[in-house]
Design an enzyme around this catalytic site. Structure first.
Site, PDB file in Angstrom:
ATOM      1  N   TRP A 127       0.877  -1.178   0.000  1.00 56.06           N
ATOM      2  CA  TRP A 127       0.000   0.000   0.000  1.00 56.06           C
ATOM      3  C   TRP A 127       0.916   1.230   0.000  1.00 56.06           C
ATOM      4  CZ3 TRP A 127      -1.989   2.865   4.704  1.00 56.06           C
ATOM      5  CH2 TRP A 127      -3.059   3.708   4.375  1.00 56.06           C
ATOM      6  N   ASP A 208      -0.391  -5.458   9.200  1.00 55.39           N
ATOM      7  CA  ASP A 208      -1.421  -4.518   8.777  1.00 55.39           C
ATOM      8  C   ASP A 208      -2.658  -5.350   8.448  1.00 55.39           C
ATOM      9  OD1 ASP A 208      -3.100  -2.689   7.651  1.00 55.39           O
ATOM     10  OD2 ASP A 208      -1.633  -1.835   6.257  1.00 55.39           O
ATOM     11  N   ALA A 210      -6.219  -4.847   7.477  1.00 53.62           N
ATOM     12  CA  ALA A 210      -7.242  -3.892   7.042  1.00 53.62           C
ATOM     13  C   ALA A 210      -8.475  -4.584   6.471  1.00 53.62           C
ATOM     14  CB  ALA A 210      -6.659  -2.936   5.998  1.00 53.62           C
ATOM     15  N   LYS A 243     -13.197  -1.169   6.616  1.00 53.47           N
ATOM     16  CA  LYS A 243     -13.795  -1.974   5.558  1.00 53.47           C
ATOM     17  C   LYS A 243     -14.762  -3.009   6.117  1.00 53.47           C
ATOM     18  CE  LYS A 243     -10.167  -0.040   3.625  1.00 53.47           C
ATOM     19  NZ  LYS A 243      -9.684   0.546   2.417  1.00 53.47           N
TER      20      LYS A 243
HETATM   21  C1  LMR Z   1      -6.954   1.520  -0.694  1.00 49.86           C
HETATM   22  O1  LMR Z   1      -5.857   0.951  -0.690  1.00 49.86           O
HETATM   23  O2  LMR Z   1      -7.554   1.810  -1.728  1.00 49.86           O
HETATM   24  C2  LMR Z   1      -7.613   1.850   0.609  1.00 49.86           C
HETATM   25  O3  LMR Z   1      -6.872   1.375   1.670  1.00 49.86           O
HETATM   26  C3  LMR Z   1      -7.970   3.282   0.716  1.00 49.86           C
HETATM   27  C4  LMR Z   1      -6.771   4.158   0.952  1.00 49.86           C
HETATM   28  O4  LMR Z   1      -6.815   4.901   1.928  1.00 49.86           O
HETATM   29  O5  LMR Z   1      -5.826   4.113   0.175  1.00 49.86           O
END
Ligand code: LMR
Length: 394
Positions: A127, A208, A210, A243
């Site tokens: 990410w 992490d 999420a 989420k």
């Molecule tokens: C994403 O990766 O699209 C989500 O986690 C939203 C973000 O904050 O980037």
């Protein structure tokens, strides 16, 4: 004084939101930011969350401050959700934070406070905000190879080779499930290998988390990290409620710190609360209060689990549907990986030029590294998407 500021590079995920909104084409398709969507393209407030909020409205008699580290009931409920009721509560420090990002930020700060030389290792790719936050905090970072572009699976041999360089007290950031951006996940055996490496080398895994509940199920998605936590003296976990409870804008998350013993956990808890104080004082309560009700009221919890499971199954069906449509379009199985990936995302392996053409010529929006948000797919648009992907040369 502000003339001296320099323009900031846009976050490539967030920038897509505006670009998509500005596109007038009615048949455009948003596969960008990681937000769940139902068959009508909406991101609904989950039923149990709505009910919990209604109850809060009736019963909440004060909005005075709670504790600096957050609400104890929320933190206990999150610890149980992530690590299970049998986890050693006396060894776990916890902090409430604004979203999973807030929890990551807090845990990065805690690690740097504990050891200013600690290097944080992140997967390549990861990410994008992981690297950006570490740069912002001035924490040294290194990356380890993770994804095999040929198989679209985890390149575990390369990952292990790179992580052999992680020293004692380094932090190794892993995605608990539903790897973002690739959708390629670690197997139980691979979690075990990483646990052995952490024991031998002394690095501290940071998870992490999420997307718990978006992959194979609430318990299945944390099996790897729970097995790791059962054997390691120390571990960090940043859990997001954005989420799986659909409370994106309410900003709800928890940082969990597994420590060697109860005395170290008390120290960690003290530091986490102090870090909250200097960042924003008390964490936001509303979303966390709703999540606490959902997790602790048996009827609300059952309804939440049922709705979450339906969301998960919808994403799995869309994966299979797109893989099938691509099989029909290409007469081969080179896109079958879409069905075996898990969670919200898959990295398709398109070049930046192909991603750009998909946007320009077909109104299909995805992140520049060709990450698609599976929840953004439309059941009746899978054939058209398959044709578009093949048309740009994928
Ligand atoms: C994403 O990766 O699209 C989500 O986690 C939203 C973000 O904050 O980037």
């Amino acid at each position: 004084m502000f003339e001296s500021l320099t323009p900031q590079p846009p976050d490539k995920i967030i920038a897509l939101i505006d670009e998509f909104r500005a596109d007038p084409r009615p048949d455009k398709l948003d596969l960008g930011v990681g937000v769940y969507r139902d068959a009508e393209g909406r991101t609904p407030v989950m039923r149990a969350v709505k009910a919990a909020e209604a109850r809060l409205l009736q019963t909440q008699d004060s909005k005075s401050y709670k504790a600096l580290a957050g609400d104890g009931a929320f933190l206990d409920a999150m610890r149980d959700l992530v690590l299970g009721a049998e986890a050693p509560a006396d060894r776990i420090a916890a902090v409430q934070a604004p979203g999973g990002t807030g929890a990551l930020h807090r845990l990065f700060e805690l690690a740097a406070k504990a050891d200013s030389g600690a290097v944080v290792w992140i997967s390549d790719p990861s990410w994008p905000n992981h690297a950006a936050m570490l740069r912002h905090l001035g924490i040294p970072q290194r990356s380890y190879r993770y994804f095999d572009p040929a198989t679209r699976g985890v390149d575990f041999a390369a990952m292990v080779e790179d992580l052999k360089g992680a020293g004692p007290r380094d932090v190794v950031l892993l995605h608990g499930c539903c790897h973002n951006p690739t959708g390629a996940n670690l197997t139980a055996e691979q979690w075990d290998v990483l646990t052995e490496m952490a024991l031998a080398q002394g690095f501290v895994p940071m998870i992490d988390l999420a997307y718990q509940g978006f992959g194979d199920g609430l318990a299945e998605d944390v099996a790897g990290l729970r097995a790791m936590a059962a054997r390691l003296p120390e571990m960090l976990i940043a859990a997001s409620c954005s989420k799986n409870f659909g409370v994106y804008r309410d900003r709800v998350g928890a940082g969990l710190v597994l420590c060697r013993d109860a005395a170290a956990a008390a120290l960690a808890a003290d530091n986490l609360a102090a870090l909250n104080r200097v960042n924003y004082s008390f964490p936001p309560d509303h979303g966390a209060a709703a999540v606490t009700l959902v997790l602790t009221d048996p009827a609300l919890r059952a309804d939440w689990e049922a709705e979450l499971d339906a969301m998960r199954r919808r994403m799995l069906a869309l994966r299979q549907g797109l893989a099938d449509a691509l099989r029909r379009e290409t007469n081969d199985g080179r896109f079958d990986f879409i069905a075996s990936h898990r969670g919200m995302f898959s990295r398709l392996g398109a070049s930046p030029e192909q991603v750009e053409r998909l946007k320009r010529e077909h109104g299909v929006y995805m992140v520049g590294d060709s990450r698609i948000n599976v929840a953004g797919l439309r059941e009746d648009g899978l054939e058209a998407l398959a044709r578009a992907l093949v048309a740009v040369g994928l």
